[in-house]
Scaffold this motif. Structure first.
Motif, PDB file in Angstrom:
ATOM      1  N   PHE A   1      -2.836  16.345  -7.871  1.00 41.16           N
ATOM      2  CA  PHE A   1      -1.522  15.743  -7.673  1.00 41.16           C
ATOM      3  C   PHE A   1      -1.514  15.074  -6.312  1.00 41.16           C
ATOM      4  N   SER A   2      -0.482  14.280  -6.083  1.00 42.90           N
ATOM      5  CA  SER A   2      -0.327  13.676  -4.765  1.00 42.90           C
ATOM      6  C   SER A   2       1.155  13.470  -4.474  1.00 42.90           C
ATOM      7  N   VAL A   3       1.447  13.374  -3.179  1.00 42.20           N
ATOM      8  CA  VAL A   3       2.803  13.089  -2.713  1.00 42.20           C
ATOM      9  C   VAL A   3       2.692  12.088  -1.569  1.00 42.20           C
ATOM     10  N   PRO A   4       3.753  11.316  -1.332  1.00 45.30           N
ATOM     11  CA  PRO A   4       3.724  10.366  -0.211  1.00 45.30           C
ATOM     12  C   PRO A   4       3.500  11.102   1.113  1.00 45.30           C
ATOM     13  N   ILE A   5       2.642  10.554   1.925  1.00 48.45           N
ATOM     14  CA  ILE A   5       2.274  11.207   3.177  1.00 48.45           C
ATOM     15  C   ILE A   5       3.477  11.388   4.099  1.00 48.45           C
ATOM     16  N   LEU A   6       4.424  10.475   4.053  1.00 48.32           N
ATOM     17  CA  LEU A   6       5.577  10.575   4.944  1.00 48.32           C
ATOM     18  C   LEU A   6       6.552  11.683   4.557  1.00 48.32           C
ATOM     19  N   SER A   7       6.386  12.257   3.371  1.00 50.87           N
ATOM     20  CA  SER A   7       7.254  13.360   2.956  1.00 50.87           C
ATOM     21  C   SER A   7       6.719  14.713   3.429  1.00 50.87           C
TER      22      SER A   7
ATOM     23  N   ILE B   1       0.847  -1.193   0.000  1.00 53.30           N
ATOM     24  CA  ILE B   1       0.000   0.000   0.000  1.00 53.30           C
ATOM     25  C   ILE B   1       0.885   1.247   0.000  1.00 53.30           C
ATOM     26  N   VAL B   2       0.519   2.211  -0.839  1.00 53.06           N
ATOM     27  CA  VAL B   2       1.194   3.502  -0.872  1.00 53.06           C
ATOM     28  C   VAL B   2       0.212   4.526  -0.320  1.00 53.06           C
ATOM     29  N   GLN B   3       0.658   5.285   0.680  1.00 57.76           N
ATOM     30  CA  GLN B   3      -0.195   6.286   1.301  1.00 57.76           C
ATOM     31  C   GLN B   3       0.208   7.667   0.796  1.00 57.76           C
ATOM     32  N   LEU B   4      -0.768   8.395   0.270  1.00 55.98           N
ATOM     33  CA  LEU B   4      -0.520   9.684  -0.363  1.00 55.98           C
ATOM     34  C   LEU B   4      -1.465  10.743   0.187  1.00 55.98           C
ATOM     35  N   VAL B   5      -1.096  11.996  -0.027  1.00 56.55           N
ATOM     36  CA  VAL B   5      -1.992  13.120   0.243  1.00 56.55           C
ATOM     37  C   VAL B   5      -2.239  13.807  -1.086  1.00 56.55           C
ATOM     38  N   GLY B   6      -3.514  14.027  -1.408  1.00 57.62           N
ATOM     39  CA  GLY B   6      -3.877  14.645  -2.677  1.00 57.62           C
ATOM     40  C   GLY B   6      -4.111  16.137  -2.521  1.00 57.62           C
ATOM     41  N   PHE B   7      -3.789  16.873  -3.573  1.00 54.19           N
ATOM     42  CA  PHE B   7      -4.032  18.308  -3.589  1.00 54.19           C
ATOM     43  C   PHE B   7      -4.221  18.767  -5.024  1.00 54.19           C
ATOM     44  N   VAL B   8      -4.807  19.949  -5.177  1.00 52.37           N
ATOM     45  CA  VAL B   8      -5.109  20.489  -6.491  1.00 52.37           C
ATOM     46  C   VAL B   8      -4.272  21.737  -6.731  1.00 52.37           C
ATOM     47  N   VAL B   9      -3.721  21.812  -7.945  1.00 49.95           N
ATOM     48  CA  VAL B   9      -3.042  23.010  -8.442  1.00 49.95           C
ATOM     49  C   VAL B   9      -3.651  23.269  -9.816  1.00 49.95           C
ATOM     50  N   GLY B  10      -4.283  24.421  -9.977  1.00 50.95           N
ATOM     51  CA  GLY B  10      -5.007  24.676 -11.222  1.00 50.95           C
ATOM     52  C   GLY B  10      -6.195  23.744 -11.297  1.00 50.95           C
TER      53      GLY B  10
ATOM     54  N   ASP C   1     -12.457   6.222 -10.841  1.00 53.51           N
ATOM     55  CA  ASP C   1     -12.542   6.738 -12.203  1.00 53.51           C
ATOM     56  C   ASP C   1     -11.609   7.924 -12.441  1.00 53.51           C
ATOM     57  N   LYS C   2     -10.637   8.123 -11.548  1.00 56.37           N
ATOM     58  CA  LYS C   2      -9.743   9.262 -11.744  1.00 56.37           C
ATOM     59  C   LYS C   2      -8.284   8.836 -11.779  1.00 56.37           C
ATOM     60  N   ILE C   3      -7.489   9.702 -12.388  1.00 59.22           N
ATOM     61  CA  ILE C   3      -6.052   9.495 -12.515  1.00 59.22           C
ATOM     62  C   ILE C   3      -5.352  10.500 -11.603  1.00 59.22           C
ATOM     63  N   LEU C   4      -4.373  10.053 -10.847  1.00 62.41           N
ATOM     64  CA  LEU C   4      -3.615  10.908  -9.940  1.00 62.41           C
ATOM     65  C   LEU C   4      -2.164  10.979 -10.391  1.00 62.41           C
ATOM     66  N   THR C   5      -1.647  12.175 -10.496  1.00 64.38           N
ATOM     67  CA  THR C   5      -0.231  12.346 -10.798  1.00 64.38           C
ATOM     68  C   THR C   5       0.522  12.359  -9.476  1.00 64.38           C
ATOM     69  N   ILE C   6       1.441  11.421  -9.311  1.00 66.64           N
ATOM     70  CA  ILE C   6       2.238  11.321  -8.095  1.00 66.64           C
ATOM     71  C   ILE C   6       3.573  12.008  -8.361  1.00 66.64           C
ATOM     72  N   LEU C   7       3.887  12.998  -7.543  1.00 71.43           N
ATOM     73  CA  LEU C   7       5.082  13.803  -7.748  1.00 71.43           C
ATOM     74  C   LEU C   7       6.281  13.256  -6.977  1.00 71.43           C
ATOM     75  N   LYS C   8       7.480  13.510  -7.517  1.00 70.07           N
ATOM     76  CA  LYS C   8       8.737  13.152  -6.864  1.00 70.07           C
ATOM     77  C   LYS C   8       9.102  14.262  -5.886  1.00 70.07           C
TER      78      LYS C   8
END
Length: 182
Positions: free
Chosen positions: A39-45, A26-35, A148-155
């Motif tokens: 997008f999402s990033v790992p919660i531990l970051s 399991i990968v845990q992420l936090v989602g947010f919107v820009v424009g 039904d959605k696509i999430l861009t996971i950022l580095k």
């Protein structure tokens, strides 16, 4: 820890079921919107998520480096992700947040338009980043599929790199990292 981040973590913990398959998948992420994009990033970051506070502009930095702000005695650079992603600047709203991210050596704050939710994806639901001619410079870690959605996971490491040089159209004297000024 900020109240909003604690709410996200609590929501995520409530989603967990004891019989869920191996947590290592399991990968845990936090989602947010820009424009208009999510997008999402790992919660531990994430160090914390805060409402916008006063910041100080630092001269001779790219437009997307808004400046620095003081977070409990630590001076943190502030990056506007709208400008970083080539979107037009917009005034902050009640939904805008500073998302403070960190890795082993760097910390920075990023302005986001709004926070969405805690996201849990199975590793097999994450595909590779789209191939580009600038693959080594991309900030995209991968693409997650959720319902039904696509999430861009950022580095996060790429986002935190100190390469904040100005564009080649600006004078050479202005090409320097904002960290030199601190």
């Amino acid at each position: 820890m900020s109240e909003k981040l604690q709410q996200i973590i609590n929501k995520q913990q409530n989603q967990m079921s004891p019989d869920e398959e191996n947590m290592e998948n399991i990968v845990q992420l936090v989602g947010f919107v820009v424009g208009e994009e999510e997008f999402s990033v790992p919660i531990l970051s994430i160090q914390e998520i805060i409402k916008p506070i006063e910041w100080t502009r630092v001269p001779r930095t790219p437009a997307y480096v808004l400046g620095v702000f003081n977070l409990r005695g630590t001076v943190i650079p502030l990056i506007d992700l709208r400008l970083k992603f080539g979107l037009p600047s917009e005034a902050m709203t009640d939904n805008s947040r500073f998302i403070v991210m960190k890795n082993a050596t760097e910390t920075a704050g990023f302005v986001i338009d709004r926070l969405t939710e805690a996201i849990r994806l199975k590793k097999h639901e994450i595909g590779p980043a789209p191939e580009t001619s600038m693959q080594e410079k991309t900030m995209i870690e991968g693409v997650g599929k959720q319902d039904d959605k696509i999430l861009t996971i950022l580095k996060v490491d790429k986002m935190l790199e100190r390469d904040f040089s100005l564009s080649s159209s600006q004078p050479a004297a202005m090409k320097q990292s904002y960290f030199i000024l601190l």
